[in-house]
Design a protein around this motif. Structure first.
Motif, PDB file in Angstrom:
ATOM      1  N   LEU A   1       0.794  -1.307  -0.076  1.00  0.00           N
ATOM      2  CA  LEU A   1      -0.101   0.042   0.047  1.00  0.00           C
ATOM      3  C   LEU A   1       0.976   1.305   0.085  1.00  0.00           C
ATOM      4  N   ASN A   2       1.935   1.295   0.954  1.00  0.00           N
ATOM      5  CA  ASN A   2       2.846   2.479   0.982  1.00  0.00           C
ATOM      6  C   ASN A   2       3.449   2.534  -0.444  1.00  0.00           C
ATOM      7  N   GLY A   3       4.111   1.530  -0.848  1.00  0.00           N
ATOM      8  CA  GLY A   3       4.577   1.710  -2.438  1.00  0.00           C
ATOM      9  C   GLY A   3       3.860   1.825  -3.596  1.00  0.00           C
ATOM     10  N   THR A   4       2.615   1.684  -3.297  1.00  0.00           N
ATOM     11  CA  THR A   4       1.582   2.034  -4.425  1.00  0.00           C
ATOM     12  C   THR A   4       0.770   3.448  -4.129  1.00  0.00           C
ATOM     13  N   ASN A   5       1.116   4.156  -2.903  1.00  0.00           N
ATOM     14  CA  ASN A   5       0.623   5.228  -2.616  1.00  0.00           C
ATOM     15  C   ASN A   5      -1.018   5.171  -2.552  1.00  0.00           C
ATOM     16  N   SER A   6      -1.619   3.744  -2.088  1.00  0.00           N
ATOM     17  CA  SER A   6      -2.884   3.436  -1.859  1.00  0.00           C
ATOM     18  C   SER A   6      -3.260   3.583  -0.491  1.00  0.00           C
ATOM     19  N   TYR A   7      -4.385   3.056  -0.105  1.00  0.00           N
ATOM     20  CA  TYR A   7      -5.040   3.315   1.149  1.00  0.00           C
ATOM     21  C   TYR A   7      -5.077   1.825   1.829  1.00  0.00           C
ATOM     22  N   TYR A   8      -5.288   2.192   3.130  1.00  0.00           N
ATOM     23  CA  TYR A   8      -5.741   0.915   3.978  1.00  0.00           C
ATOM     24  C   TYR A   8      -7.175   1.168   4.078  1.00  0.00           C
ATOM     25  N   PHE A   9      -8.020   0.195   3.716  1.00  0.00           N
ATOM     26  CA  PHE A   9      -9.563   0.348   3.928  1.00  0.00           C
ATOM     27  C   PHE A   9      -9.818  -0.345   4.950  1.00  0.00           C
ATOM     28  N   VAL A  10     -10.476   0.371   5.778  1.00  0.00           N
ATOM     29  CA  VAL A  10     -11.038  -0.238   7.082  1.00  0.00           C
ATOM     30  C   VAL A  10     -12.466  -0.318   7.306  1.00  0.00           C
TER      31      VAL A  10
END
Ligand code: NAG
Ligand code: NAG
Ligand code: NAG
Ligand code: NAG
Ligand code: NAG
Ligand code: NAG
Ligand code: NAG
Length: 474
Positions: free
Chosen positions: A200-209
């Motif tokens: 997620l960090n490497g792809t600038n994505s989100y943690y979906f909770v």
């Protein structure tokens, strides 16, 4: 939603496969998104659903699959859309770049970019399902990587890849207080969550909770104030003794708990998105706080707060995508009554309450709400009987199957309705089914059985007949 371990007991009743659910939400200054789930009878069409989403002020939509009719109806709406790879195919997608690419080719490419797919979620709450711990958990990140490769190969750079996790990814997810103590479960922290956060960090994505203050409050109703869970706690404050951060509502505590758990693995700056949140507009008699009043207050306050003041004490001002659960009350979902009562709309398309998901409508301008009647536990006897709807639309085959199932469980469950026994008459399917459902449920509710029977049964607090097992008071 239903990171709720007890729901897994639904299999007790029948193996009933949960279908898709959906959600639409808003972010970046538009209306909240909403989950558009479809596990229900006779829902409005996708096109009609788009109108209902618009009427509620939705700003984006999340679905639990990549349904062609839904994706076509969302074309041209400009809403960011979140689609989902089903849990069942994660191992295959992980094992083969070709399988991953075929999924993208069949489920994204035909609709994109006319349908503005923004998020591609690989699996739904998979770390809450221990039955797939060996088969699927270790395959999650490899599956996400294969989907990522496919998107890159196809030059699609605006779709973020993620996965949804319930609060039970944390050690004390059922009540993550203080937030500073939060940590990921030891069975997943290193093996699954660390590689996930790296991705997620490497792809600038989100943690979906999936974050439901409702469940934290209802499970801890003696400790947590209802108004604090509903964003109207007044002067109620909780101060984290370690960070010193001051909280004014339960959702913020839950979100910061997730951020702190991520930070403990070295990924404190991964962005958060709320894949599901909401409040039930109804519930069973043995649950609390699921009512139209609380649901309207929660979702209206959530919209107003995200519009004016996104972010949390730990991450002030940080905007995040938020998807409310759910567009419809979904009557074919098993489990306790709350599961079928998250909708902004009934399945017939009537609004459950007025709402403006853009958060711009002043709260004082809404009409009065019905008074809440179940904010404290009900202490009287409860029975489980054929539901009024199932009695009206009688399906002898379905009821007969349920009757056979119930009578096959437990000890002497149906003895009294055998010919010649005291509850044989009236000799009707409905009377016998009501007897059997109740007899079954009174024996098994303590171990998590629900009064559902594939949507044929419901709880009642009116003694249904002289033949009812009189249940013990709670
Ligand atoms: C997963 O593997 C472990 C170790 O081999 C085993 O003990 C466990 O029963 C397996 N779990 C499932 C759900 O298959
Ligand atoms: C997260 O991503 C940022 C930006 O690419 C990078 O500088 C940082 O080192 C990454 N963090 C970790 C723990 O890998
Ligand atoms: C209320 O909270 C208590 C513990 O705080 C819990 O045992 C009980 O189950 C809760 N009641 C309901 C209806 O959830
Ligand atoms: C839609 O369903 C709800 C809940 O069952 C009911 O109260 C309402 O009257 C229905 N609306 C219409 C137009 O039938
Ligand atoms: C009645 O129930 C049976 C068994 O669940 C199902 O196969 C059938 O489609 C139902 N009939 C109707 C009219 O809903
Ligand atoms: C049925 O009876 C057996 C033997 O007495 C007992 O072990 C079991 O727990 C009973 N089951 C239920 C559901 O009461
Ligand atoms: C009970 O109902 C069944 C099915 O309708 C019927 O075949 C049977 O004769 C009835 N028995 C009595 C004693 O009425």
């Amino acid at each position: 939603m239903a990171s709720r371990a007890e729901l897994k007991l639904v299999f007790f009743l029948f193996s009933f496969s949960l279908a898709a659910a959906a959600y639409v939400g808003s972010y970046g200054g538009h209306g909240l998104g909403v989950n558009y789930g479809r596990v229900a009878d006779d829902l409005p069409s996708p096109r009609h659903s788009v109108e209902l989403l618009r009427a509620a002020g939705a700003g984006s939509v999340k679905i639990y699959d990549a349904n062609p009719g839904v994706l076509r109806a969302l074309a041209g709406t400009h809403w960011p859309v979140s689609i989902m790879v089903p849990n069942e195919i994660i191992p295959d997608v992980a094992a083969s770049a070709a399988v991953a690419d075929r999924w993208v080719a069949e489920n994204l490419v035909p609709y994109y970019p006319a349908t503005r797919v923004k998020f591609l979620l690989v699996g739904n709450e998979i770390l809450s399902d221990y039955s797939i711990a060996n088969s699927t958990w270790p395959r999650l990140v490899p599956a996400m990587e294969n989907i990522h490769l496919s998107l890159r190969k196809r030059g699609i750079s605006s779709v973020k890849i993620g996965t949804t996790l319930a609060m039970d990814a944390l050690v004390d997810g059922a009540f993550p207080r203080p937030p500073s103590a939060a940590a990921f479960r030891p069975d997943i922290a290193e093996s699954v969550v660390r590689p996930l956060l790296h991705f997620l960090n490497g792809t600038n994505s989100y943690y979906f909770v999936d974050a439901y203050p409702y469940f934290v409050w209802s499970g801890n109703n003696l400790t947590v104030q209802l108004d604090y869970a509903l964003f109207q706690g007044g002067n109620t404050r909780y101060v984290d003794p370690v960070t010193g951060l001051t909280y004014t509502n339960l959702l913020d505590e839950m979100l910061d708990a997730v951020s702190i758990a991520m930070a403990k693995l070295g990924y404190g700056s991964v962005k958060l998105a709320i894949a599901e949140t909401g409040w039930p507009n109804g519930c069973d008699y043995d649950q609390i706080g699921g009512n139209v009043h609380n649901a309207a207050i929660y979702n209206r306050n959530l919209a107003a707060r995200m519009a004016k003041n996104p972010g949390t004490p730990l991450r002030p001002g940080a905007k995040m995508p938020v998807f409310v659960f759910s567009l419809y009350n979904e009557d074919l979902k098993g489990g306790p009554g709350t599961e079928r009562h998250w909708g902004l709309y009934y399945a017939n398309g009537t609004a459950v309450y007025e709402i403006d998901l853009t958060g711009r409508r002043p709260l004082s301008s809404y009409p009065p709400l019905p008074a809440p009647e179940n904010n404290t536990p009900y202490k009287g006897p409860i029975w489980c009987v054929m539901s009024a709807a199932a009695t009206k639309k009688l399906n002898e085959t379905a009821v007969g199957n349920a009757l056979t199932y119930a009578c096959g469980q437990g000890n002497g469950t149906c003895d009294a309705i055998q010919p010649g026994k005291k509850c044989y008459l009236p000799n009707t399917t409905v009377a016998h089914a009501s007897y059997a459902f109740n007899s079954y449920w009174q024996q098994f509710r303590k171990v998590g059985a629900t009064c559902y029977f594939n949507n044929l049964a419901e709880q009642t607090i009116k003694d249904p007949s002289k033949c009812s097992h009189t249940p013990p008071a709670l």
